[in-house]
Design a protein around this motif. Structure first.
Motif, short mmCIF file in Angstrom:
data_model
loop_
_atom_site.label_atom_id
_atom_site.label_comp_id
_atom_site.label_asym_id
_atom_site.label_seq_id
_atom_site.Cartn_x
_atom_site.Cartn_y
_atom_site.Cartn_z
N TRP A 46 31.16 13.27 -32.27
CA TRP A 46 32.07 14.21 -31.61
C TRP A 46 31.89 14.03 -30.11
N TYR A 47 33.03 13.84 -29.44
CA TYR A 47 33.05 13.75 -27.99
C TYR A 47 33.80 14.96 -27.44
N VAL A 48 33.47 15.33 -26.21
CA VAL A 48 34.13 16.46 -25.56
C VAL A 48 34.61 16.05 -24.18
N GLN A 49 35.76 16.54 -23.80
CA GLN A 49 36.32 16.26 -22.48
C GLN A 49 36.64 17.59 -21.82
N TYR A 50 35.75 18.03 -20.92
CA TYR A 50 35.99 19.25 -20.16
C TYR A 50 37.03 18.97 -19.09
N PRO A 51 37.77 19.98 -18.67
CA PRO A 51 38.83 19.76 -17.67
C PRO A 51 38.31 19.04 -16.44
N GLY A 52 38.91 17.92 -16.12
CA GLY A 52 38.56 17.17 -14.92
C GLY A 52 37.27 16.37 -15.03
N GLN A 53 36.70 16.29 -16.21
CA GLN A 53 35.42 15.58 -16.35
C GLN A 53 35.56 14.38 -17.30
N HIS A 54 34.49 13.55 -17.27
CA HIS A 54 34.44 12.40 -18.16
C HIS A 54 34.36 12.86 -19.61
N LEU A 55 34.83 12.01 -20.49
CA LEU A 55 34.57 12.19 -21.92
C LEU A 55 33.07 11.98 -22.13
N GLN A 56 32.43 12.91 -22.84
CA GLN A 56 31.00 12.77 -23.05
C GLN A 56 30.63 13.09 -24.50
N LEU A 57 29.50 12.53 -24.91
CA LEU A 57 29.07 12.71 -26.29
C LEU A 57 28.52 14.11 -26.51
N LEU A 58 28.99 14.75 -27.57
CA LEU A 58 28.52 16.08 -27.95
C LEU A 58 27.40 15.96 -28.99
N LEU A 59 27.63 15.14 -30.00
CA LEU A 59 26.62 14.88 -31.01
C LEU A 59 27.04 13.67 -31.85
N LYS A 60 26.08 13.17 -32.63
CA LYS A 60 26.35 11.99 -33.45
C LYS A 60 25.54 12.03 -34.73
N TYR A 61 26.05 11.37 -35.74
CA TYR A 61 25.34 11.22 -37.00
C TYR A 61 25.30 9.74 -37.36
N PHE A 62 24.06 9.25 -37.61
CA PHE A 62 23.91 7.88 -38.08
C PHE A 62 23.35 7.88 -39.50
N SER A 63 22.32 8.69 -39.74
CA SER A 63 21.69 8.76 -41.06
C SER A 63 20.77 9.97 -41.07
N GLY A 64 20.21 10.28 -42.26
CA GLY A 64 19.24 11.35 -42.35
C GLY A 64 19.89 12.70 -42.59
N ASP A 65 19.32 13.73 -42.00
CA ASP A 65 19.79 15.10 -42.18
C ASP A 65 21.28 15.19 -41.85
N PRO A 66 22.09 15.62 -42.80
CA PRO A 66 23.54 15.66 -42.55
C PRO A 66 23.97 16.78 -41.60
N LEU A 67 23.07 17.69 -41.31
CA LEU A 67 23.38 18.74 -40.33
C LEU A 67 22.81 18.30 -38.98
#
Lengths: 113, 113
Positions: B35-56
Motif C-alpha cells: 500500500w502506497y500513500v500520496q499526501y497532497p503535494g508530496q511524494h508517493l510513499q510506502l505505507l506498508l508491505k507484505y512479503f511473507s509470514g504474518d498476514p496482518l
C-alpha cells in the motif's frame, strides 16, 4: 541526502513537440521506472529498466521512449506520437529488479497546449 | 495480465471514524503486496508491505493491512482516522517472476475535521 529528483516540476509544450523529462537518483538503485498518473486511473507503467543499457516496455509505451546510459539517470521522452500526453509523470527506482520497495520522485506535470 | 481492484474511489469520513479500503488482485500464485500513500503535494510513499509470514501487517501512522490469500485480498485499515490522513491510497501487487508492480486505481480519502 539520497533520493530521486525529477525536473522540471511543471512543463508546458506545444502540440507536436517532443519533450524530455528528467529523472535522477542517487540511491545506487539498479532498477528504474516511469509511470503516468491520471485522475481515477492509478499509476500505469510506461517503461522500466532493470540495469544500465537495458529497458523494457510497460503497459502504455506507445508514444514514449527512454534511455538508460547511466545507472543514476533514466530520462523519458514524450514524442509527438503520444496522443494524450498531458499528465502527471512519476519516476521510481528500486534496489534490484526483484522489486523491493519502490521509491518515487516528486513527479513532473506535463501540459501540452 | 495482473489486475488490481480498488473500489469506492472517493471516500469521505469524519475524524475518529474507522477506515477500511479494499484491494483485490487477480493472480493465483505467490504475490508481494503493497500500500502506497500520496499526501497532497508530496511524494508517493510506502505505507506498508507484505512479503511473507504474518498476514496482518503493521505500517506507519497506525495503518494495518491483512492478507487473505483465499480471498485474493489485502485490505487496508485504520481504527481512527485523523485529518492528516487525507490522501490518495494505492494498492500494488508484484507477482512471482515478474519485475513490475501493478497498481490499483487508488482511493481518494478525505477526512473532515
Amino acid at each position: 541526502d539520497g533520493g530521486i529528483t525529477q525536473s522540471p516540476k511543471y512543463l508546458f509544450r506545444k502540440e507536436g513537440q517532443n519533450v524530455t523529462l528528467s529523472c535522477e537518483q542517487n540511491l545506487n538503485h539498479d532498477a528504474m521506472y516511469w509511470y503516468r498518473q491520471d485522475p481515477g486511473q492509478g499509476l500505469r507503467l510506461i517503461y522500466y529498466s532493470q540495469i544500465v543499457n537495458d529497458f523494457q516496455k510497460g503497459d502504455i509505451a506507445e508514444g514514449y521512449s527512454v534511455s538508460r546510459e547511466k545507472k543514476e539517470s533514466f530520462p523519458l521522452t514524450v514524442t509527438s506520437a503520444q496522443k494524450n500526453p498531458t499528465a502527471f509523470y512519476l519516476c521510481a527506482s528500486s534496489r534490484t529488479q526483484d522489486v523491493n520497495e519502490q521509491f518515487f520522485g516528486p513527479g513532473t506535470r506535463l501540459t501540452v497546449l | 495480465a495482473q489486475s488490481v481492484s480498488q473500489h469506492n474511489h472517493h471516500v469521505i469520513l469524519s475524524e475518529a471514524a474507522s477506515l477500511e479500503l479494499g484491494c483485490n488482485y487477480s493472480y493465483g500464485g505467490t504475490v508481494n503486496l503493497f500500500w502506497y500513500v500520496q499526501y497532497p503535494g508530496q511524494h508517493l510513499q510506502l505505507l506498508l508491505k507484505y512479503f511473507s509470514g504474518d498476514p496482518l501487517v503493521k505500517g506507519i501512522k497506525g495503518f494495518e493491512a491483512e492478507f487473505i490469500k483465499s480471498k485474493f485480498s489485502f485490505n487496508l485499515r485504520k481504527p481512527s482516522v485523523q485529518w492528516s490522513d487525507t490522501a490518495e491510497y494505492f494498492c500494488a501487487v508484484k507477482t512471482y517472476g515478474n519485475n513490475r508492480l501493478a497498481f490499483g486505481k487508488g482511493n481518494q480519502v478525505v477526512v473532515i475535521p
